[in-house]
Design an enzyme around this catalytic site. Structure first.
Site, PDB file in Angstrom:
ATOM      1  N   LEU A 160      38.921  31.811  43.840  1.00 25.60           N
ATOM      2  CA  LEU A 160      37.546  32.165  44.159  1.00 25.60           C
ATOM      3  C   LEU A 160      37.227  33.457  43.416  1.00 25.60           C
ATOM      4  O   LEU A 160      38.098  34.308  43.232  1.00 25.60           O
ATOM      5  CB  LEU A 160      37.365  32.389  45.667  1.00 25.60           C
ATOM      6  CG  LEU A 160      37.532  31.176  46.591  1.00 25.60           C
ATOM      7  CD1 LEU A 160      37.423  31.627  48.048  1.00 25.60           C
ATOM      8  CD2 LEU A 160      36.502  30.104  46.289  1.00 25.60           C
ATOM      9  N   ASP A 161      35.976  33.601  42.990  1.00 24.49           N
ATOM     10  CA  ASP A 161      35.570  34.834  42.338  1.00 24.49           C
ATOM     11  C   ASP A 161      35.739  36.016  43.288  1.00 24.49           C
ATOM     12  O   ASP A 161      35.760  35.857  44.512  1.00 24.49           O
ATOM     13  CB  ASP A 161      34.111  34.750  41.895  1.00 24.49           C
ATOM     14  CG  ASP A 161      33.883  33.674  40.834  1.00 24.49           C
ATOM     15  OD1 ASP A 161      34.830  33.385  40.089  1.00 24.49           O
ATOM     16  OD2 ASP A 161      32.760  33.144  40.769  1.00 24.49           O
ATOM     17  N   LYS A 162      35.826  37.200  42.727  1.00 26.51           N
ATOM     18  CA  LYS A 162      36.039  38.410  43.518  1.00 26.51           C
ATOM     19  C   LYS A 162      35.057  38.525  44.688  1.00 26.51           C
ATOM     20  O   LYS A 162      35.452  38.797  45.817  1.00 26.51           O
ATOM     21  CB  LYS A 162      35.918  39.640  42.617  1.00 26.51           C
ATOM     22  CG  LYS A 162      35.987  40.961  43.354  1.00 26.51           C
ATOM     23  CD  LYS A 162      35.723  42.127  42.424  1.00 26.51           C
ATOM     24  CE  LYS A 162      35.654  43.440  43.196  1.00 26.51           C
ATOM     25  NZ  LYS A 162      35.318  44.594  42.320  1.00 26.51           N
TER      26      LYS A 162
ATOM     27  N   ARG B  87      27.628  28.922  40.456  1.00 29.39           N
ATOM     28  CA  ARG B  87      26.738  29.997  40.008  1.00 29.39           C
ATOM     29  C   ARG B  87      25.953  29.575  38.766  1.00 29.39           C
ATOM     30  O   ARG B  87      24.750  29.828  38.657  1.00 29.39           O
ATOM     31  CB  ARG B  87      27.563  31.255  39.739  1.00 29.39           C
ATOM     32  CG  ARG B  87      28.272  31.780  40.977  1.00 29.39           C
ATOM     33  CD  ARG B  87      29.366  32.774  40.647  1.00 29.39           C
ATOM     34  NE  ARG B  87      28.819  34.001  40.087  1.00 29.39           N
ATOM     35  CZ  ARG B  87      29.579  34.972  39.588  1.00 29.39           C
ATOM     36  NH1 ARG B  87      30.908  34.851  39.590  1.00 29.39           N
ATOM     37  NH2 ARG B  87      29.028  36.057  39.096  1.00 29.39           N
TER      38      ARG B  87
END
EC number: 5.4.99.-
Length: 331
Positions: free
Chosen positions: A138-140, A238
């Site tokens: 998962l992205d930060k 996104r």
């Protein structure tokens, strides 16, 4: 020093900053990494060291050298973990917003992997010492559920399920604007952005990518969505929502320069995760509620909702496929 590559500046590239020139010609490296190489003397122009802001000239020879290899080492750290499930083969954790999943440039400590190594020394080694046990990421600034493999057999099984699209993943996303219709399917190929190499984009010749969405709630100027990615491309949700014309609130990489409702990072949460257990064959499904900071954003929107939810959401499903830039453009 070991010479990595030798480049010669073409006439049409003259006048470009050195760091920009290298980023264009060595796209597999980030611009920040190349700037560090320049500043540390691993890049020479005509046999001399220069600054990242140096403007290259036609015909100049640029040599890029490799810095000494650093022995990778990840230190266990006593970082609190929210463990949803654990057995001898795997863990399911609820990653908080702001935490990087594994060590990398600029993030050698404080990552999920540092925390996992403190909690459990037995993790799958398939992805090497920097990413032990990590099956997916998962992205930060994306919170939510991740499955971590404790052994190679579990890792291989979970990776195969991901590749074959047998893993259930549902996200909550708050986006700008009123999304219509209320259910939809975005099918558009994703690849590296042609100009901004640290970003992804919908591009011709990109890898196939499919995302489904469903409206959960409308607010004035915003929509809360439930999103299901059918594929697993980098930054897929996104990029697809940006392409749809409804970028995620707080997304500084793909979103517009608008008020972010007090958020640091995008409003994106991996709330549901389901997969078949590698050993037992049982299908497991887990849920994680929105973190408090995201719940506060929704509470703020509901409190300021003056005119009610508006018209009822449409129920038909629409497929939004990639179209030529003359028709859609890069939003």
């Amino acid at each position: 020093m070991i010479l990595a590559c030798r480049l010669q500046v073409e006439e049409e590239e003259a006048g470009v900053r050195l760091d920009v020139y290298l980023a264009r010609n060595l796209p597999e490296n980030s611009r920040s990494y190349l700037q560090r190489l320049i500043n540390e003397g691993y890049v020479q122009v005509g046999g001399r060291k220069v600054k990242p802001s140096y403007r290259v000239k036609s015909g100049e020879e640029i040599m890029v050298f490799l810095p000494p290899a650093e022995a990778p080492e990840v230190e266990p750290e006593p970082i609190p973990l929210e463990i949803i499930y654990e057995d001898e083969d795997l863990l399911v954790v609820n990653k908080p917003r702001g935490m990087v999943v594994h060590p990398g440039a600029g993030h050698k400590r404080g990552t999920l992997v540092n925390a996992l190594l403190y909690h459990c020394r037995n993790l799958s080694g398939i992805n090497g010492v920097l990413r032990p046990g990590i099956v997916h990421r998962l992205d930060k600034d994306t919170s939510g559920l991740l499955v971590v493999a404790k052994n190679d057999e579990a890792h291989l099984s979970l990776s195969a399920q991901l590749k074959e699209r047998r893993v259930l993943k549902e996200y909550w996303a708050l986006v700008y604007g009123e999304v219509k219709p209320a259910q939809g399917r975005i099918e558009a190929p994703i690849g590296r952005h042609p100009r901004h190499r640290q970003k992804m984009a919908v591009v011709a010749g990109g890898r196939p990518a499919v995302t489904r969405y469903e409206v959960v709630e409308y607010f004035p100027g915003y929509t809360l969505l439930k999103v299901q990615p059918e594929t697993g491309r980098t930054h897929q949700i996104r990029v697809h929502l940006h392409y749809l014309g409804h970028p995620i609130v707080g997304d500084l990489k793909y979103g517009p320069a608008r008020p972010h409702l007090g958020l640091e990072g995008q409003f994106l949460h991996a709330g549901v995760l389901g997969f078949t257990h590698p050993r037992t064959g049982e299908f497991l499904r887990f849920e994680a509620p929105l973190p408090p900071e995201l719940e506060r954003v929704l509470a703020k929107l509901r409190a300021h909702q003056a005119d009610g939810p508006g018209s009822q959401p449409l129920q038909q499903e629409e497929s939004v496929a990639a179209q030529p830039s003359s028709q859609r453009g890069q939003r």
